[in-house]
Scaffold this motif. Sequence first.
Motif, PDB file in Angstrom:
ATOM      1  N   LYS A   6       1.382  18.929  40.988  1.00 36.61           N
ATOM      2  CA  LYS A   6       0.506  19.933  39.982  1.00 36.61           C
ATOM      3  C   LYS A   6       1.758  19.762  38.722  1.00 36.61           C
ATOM      4  O   LYS A   6       0.698  19.707  37.428  1.00 36.61           O
ATOM      5  N   ILE A   7       2.634  19.929  38.669  1.00 35.34           N
ATOM      6  CA  ILE A   7       3.674  19.989  37.611  1.00 35.34           C
ATOM      7  C   ILE A   7       3.422  18.809  36.979  1.00 35.34           C
ATOM      8  O   ILE A   7       3.270  18.579  35.481  1.00 35.34           O
ATOM      9  N   THR A   8       3.276  17.397  37.822  1.00 32.69           N
ATOM     10  CA  THR A   8       3.155  16.182  36.951  1.00 32.69           C
ATOM     11  C   THR A   8       1.993  16.245  36.529  1.00 32.69           C
ATOM     12  O   THR A   8       1.676  15.540  35.275  1.00 32.69           O
ATOM     13  N   ALA A   9       0.938  16.796  37.002  1.00 31.80           N
ATOM     14  CA  ALA A   9      -0.406  16.731  36.214  1.00 31.80           C
ATOM     15  C   ALA A   9      -0.334  17.668  34.997  1.00 31.80           C
ATOM     16  O   ALA A   9      -1.013  17.090  34.127  1.00 31.80           O
ATOM     17  N   GLY A  10       0.245  18.686  35.059  1.00 30.64           N
ATOM     18  CA  GLY A  10       0.430  19.518  33.880  1.00 30.64           C
ATOM     19  C   GLY A  10       1.108  18.719  32.696  1.00 30.64           C
ATOM     20  O   GLY A  10       0.843  18.702  31.537  1.00 30.64           O
ATOM     21  N   LEU A  11       2.230  17.923  33.133  1.00 28.00           N
ATOM     22  CA  LEU A  11       2.824  17.042  32.226  1.00 28.00           C
ATOM     23  C   LEU A  11       1.903  16.026  31.356  1.00 28.00           C
ATOM     24  O   LEU A  11       2.328  15.679  30.290  1.00 28.00           O
ATOM     25  N   ALA A  65      -3.321  23.135  26.422  1.00 29.98           N
ATOM     26  CA  ALA A  65      -2.381  22.326  27.571  1.00 29.98           C
ATOM     27  C   ALA A  65      -1.398  23.095  28.298  1.00 29.98           C
ATOM     28  O   ALA A  65      -1.290  22.795  29.427  1.00 29.98           O
ATOM     29  N   ALA A  66      -0.953  23.956  27.812  1.00 32.30           N
ATOM     30  CA  ALA A  66       0.271  24.903  28.535  1.00 32.30           C
ATOM     31  C   ALA A  66      -0.703  25.823  29.339  1.00 32.30           C
ATOM     32  O   ALA A  66      -0.162  26.030  30.595  1.00 32.30           O
ATOM     33  N   VAL A  67      -1.685  26.340  28.970  1.00 32.17           N
ATOM     34  CA  VAL A  67      -2.482  26.979  29.935  1.00 32.17           C
ATOM     35  C   VAL A  67      -2.986  26.304  30.909  1.00 32.17           C
ATOM     36  O   VAL A  67      -3.041  26.804  32.154  1.00 32.17           O
ATOM     37  N   ALA A  68      -3.596  24.993  30.886  1.00 31.47           N
ATOM     38  CA  ALA A  68      -3.808  24.364  32.038  1.00 31.47           C
ATOM     39  C   ALA A  68      -2.849  23.904  33.088  1.00 31.47           C
ATOM     40  O   ALA A  68      -3.253  24.004  34.134  1.00 31.47           O
ATOM     41  N   ALA A  69      -1.730  23.781  32.345  1.00 38.72           N
ATOM     42  CA  ALA A  69      -0.327  23.500  33.277  1.00 38.72           C
ATOM     43  C   ALA A  69      -0.048  24.705  34.119  1.00 38.72           C
ATOM     44  O   ALA A  69       0.471  24.480  35.100  1.00 38.72           O
ATOM     45  N   GLY A  70       0.008  25.750  33.415  1.00 36.29           N
ATOM     46  CA  GLY A  70       0.124  26.868  34.389  1.00 36.29           C
ATOM     47  C   GLY A  70      -1.084  27.353  35.169  1.00 36.29           C
ATOM     48  O   GLY A  70      -0.668  27.889  36.628  1.00 36.29           O
ATOM     49  N   TRP A  71      -2.124  26.967  35.128  1.00 39.91           N
ATOM     50  CA  TRP A  71      -3.283  27.264  36.031  1.00 39.91           C
ATOM     51  C   TRP A  71      -3.214  26.357  37.065  1.00 39.91           C
ATOM     52  O   TRP A  71      -3.443  26.768  38.343  1.00 39.91           O
ATOM     53  N   LEU A  72      -2.490  24.981  36.850  1.00 38.80           N
ATOM     54  CA  LEU A  72      -2.577  24.001  38.096  1.00 38.80           C
ATOM     55  C   LEU A  72      -1.575  24.604  39.099  1.00 38.80           C
ATOM     56  O   LEU A  72      -1.772  24.448  40.197  1.00 38.80           O
ATOM     57  N   VAL A  73      -0.514  25.124  38.722  1.00 38.50           N
ATOM     58  CA  VAL A  73       0.524  25.585  39.450  1.00 38.50           C
ATOM     59  C   VAL A  73       0.422  26.728  40.084  1.00 38.50           C
ATOM     60  O   VAL A  73       0.642  27.069  41.422  1.00 38.50           O
ATOM     61  N   LEU A  87       4.057  21.593  26.838  1.00 38.57           N
ATOM     62  CA  LEU A  87       4.447  21.485  25.588  1.00 38.57           C
ATOM     63  C   LEU A  87       5.461  20.503  25.024  1.00 38.57           C
ATOM     64  O   LEU A  87       5.263  19.774  24.082  1.00 38.57           O
ATOM     65  N   VAL A  88       6.530  20.428  25.869  1.00 41.07           N
ATOM     66  CA  VAL A  88       7.663  19.535  25.525  1.00 41.07           C
ATOM     67  C   VAL A  88       6.870  18.021  25.684  1.00 41.07           C
ATOM     68  O   VAL A  88       7.321  17.195  24.972  1.00 41.07           O
ATOM     69  N   ALA A  89       6.192  17.614  26.926  1.00 40.85           N
ATOM     70  CA  ALA A  89       5.475  16.574  27.000  1.00 40.85           C
ATOM     71  C   ALA A  89       4.647  16.275  25.671  1.00 40.85           C
ATOM     72  O   ALA A  89       4.588  14.891  25.479  1.00 40.85           O
ATOM     73  N   ALA A  90       3.935  17.023  25.403  1.00 43.99           N
ATOM     74  CA  ALA A  90       2.995  17.057  24.212  1.00 43.99           C
ATOM     75  C   ALA A  90       3.605  16.747  22.824  1.00 43.99           C
ATOM     76  O   ALA A  90       3.258  15.706  22.320  1.00 43.99           O
ATOM     77  N   THR A  91       4.694  17.433  22.755  1.00 41.12           N
ATOM     78  CA  THR A  91       5.380  16.857  21.449  1.00 41.12           C
ATOM     79  C   THR A  91       6.272  15.793  21.503  1.00 41.12           C
ATOM     80  O   THR A  91       6.082  14.802  20.637  1.00 41.12           O
ATOM     81  N   ALA A  92       6.750  15.340  22.704  1.00 43.28           N
ATOM     82  CA  ALA A  92       7.528  14.131  22.813  1.00 43.28           C
ATOM     83  C   ALA A  92       6.444  13.113  22.640  1.00 43.28           C
ATOM     84  O   ALA A  92       6.698  11.996  22.017  1.00 43.28           O
ATOM     85  N   ALA A  93       5.347  13.042  23.148  1.00 40.12           N
ATOM     86  CA  ALA A  93       4.347  12.097  23.333  1.00 40.12           C
ATOM     87  C   ALA A  93       3.693  11.854  21.848  1.00 40.12           C
ATOM     88  O   ALA A  93       3.338  10.862  21.146  1.00 40.12           O
ATOM     89  N   TYR A  94       3.589  12.961  21.009  1.00 39.12           N
ATOM     90  CA  TYR A  94       3.123  13.074  19.824  1.00 39.12           C
ATOM     91  C   TYR A  94       3.881  12.330  18.655  1.00 39.12           C
ATOM     92  O   TYR A  94       3.722  11.287  18.053  1.00 39.12           O
ATOM     93  N   TYR A  95       5.306  12.576  18.797  1.00 37.47           N
ATOM     94  CA  TYR A  95       6.236  11.790  17.922  1.00 37.47           C
ATOM     95  C   TYR A  95       6.528  10.367  18.619  1.00 37.47           C
ATOM     96  O   TYR A  95       6.788   9.716  17.723  1.00 37.47           O
ATOM     97  N   GLY A  96       6.594  10.277  19.509  1.00 38.11           N
ATOM     98  CA  GLY A  96       6.617   8.927  20.249  1.00 38.11           C
ATOM     99  C   GLY A  96       5.594   8.002  19.546  1.00 38.11           C
ATOM    100  O   GLY A  96       5.737   6.744  19.203  1.00 38.11           O
ATOM    101  N   MET A  97       4.414   8.481  19.686  1.00 34.65           N
ATOM    102  CA  MET A  97       3.190   7.703  19.266  1.00 34.65           C
ATOM    103  C   MET A  97       3.408   7.517  17.619  1.00 34.65           C
ATOM    104  O   MET A  97       3.093   6.596  16.956  1.00 34.65           O
TER     105      MET A  97
END
Length: 214
Positions: A6-11, A65-73, A87-97
């Motif tokens: 579930k945490i992986t899905a949130g990521l 995204a953060a709400v969905a991740a919390g809902w999943l767990v 949010l860390v994953a979203a930010t890292a992916a954003y700047y990585g892209m």
Amino acid sequence: MKRPRKITAGLAVGAGVGVAASVANAAAAPSGLLAGMVAEAGRPLLQVASAAAVVADAGWVWAGAAVAAGWLVGTRAAGAAAGVLALVAATAAYYGMDSLLYRVPLGALWRELRLGWAPMVFFGVVLGTVGSRIGRPGLAGLLAGLMVPVGAAVEAALLPRYPDGSDAGAALEWVRLLIWAAAGLASYVVLVAAAVFRWRRKPGRPKLPPDSCI
């Protein structure tokens, strides 16, 4: 689904938001890897890309995204952690892209990136905790379920008709209508689910025959 999954899905949800936002912004930008392709495709595609960029930068998308991740767990503590990680994953992916699409070293984006960690943790904890309450009985569960759709509807209403520096044009109006329609449908589903849940828990409710379908 076990909690690590579930945490992986949130990521994955968070990373998907970050990638989508970066691609949308790059497609609407005057320079970069995608700018030439969009320009060659004509103005209609540029308007769509610009409208998508406006939406991708909206707060409700990232909050969702953060709400969905919390809902999943599903629990407060894990939800708070999952919200931060999303949010860390979203930010890292954003700047990585961004680094790939604009051909800029990732280190050059560090100054902009490092300023966002504190609010990211704060909002991740709050939003992840809210997400973990979705589906729970009572007012808290109802409000948690309505947070993202209502936020999306309000933010869509506040979007400028023709944002400065954007080529969105009329495409943004169609996107606004789609957001309102989706937010209305999501709110309706949440309200109906809350009403059904409350009815099922009501004392003295007549029991249905075993062969009845709900």
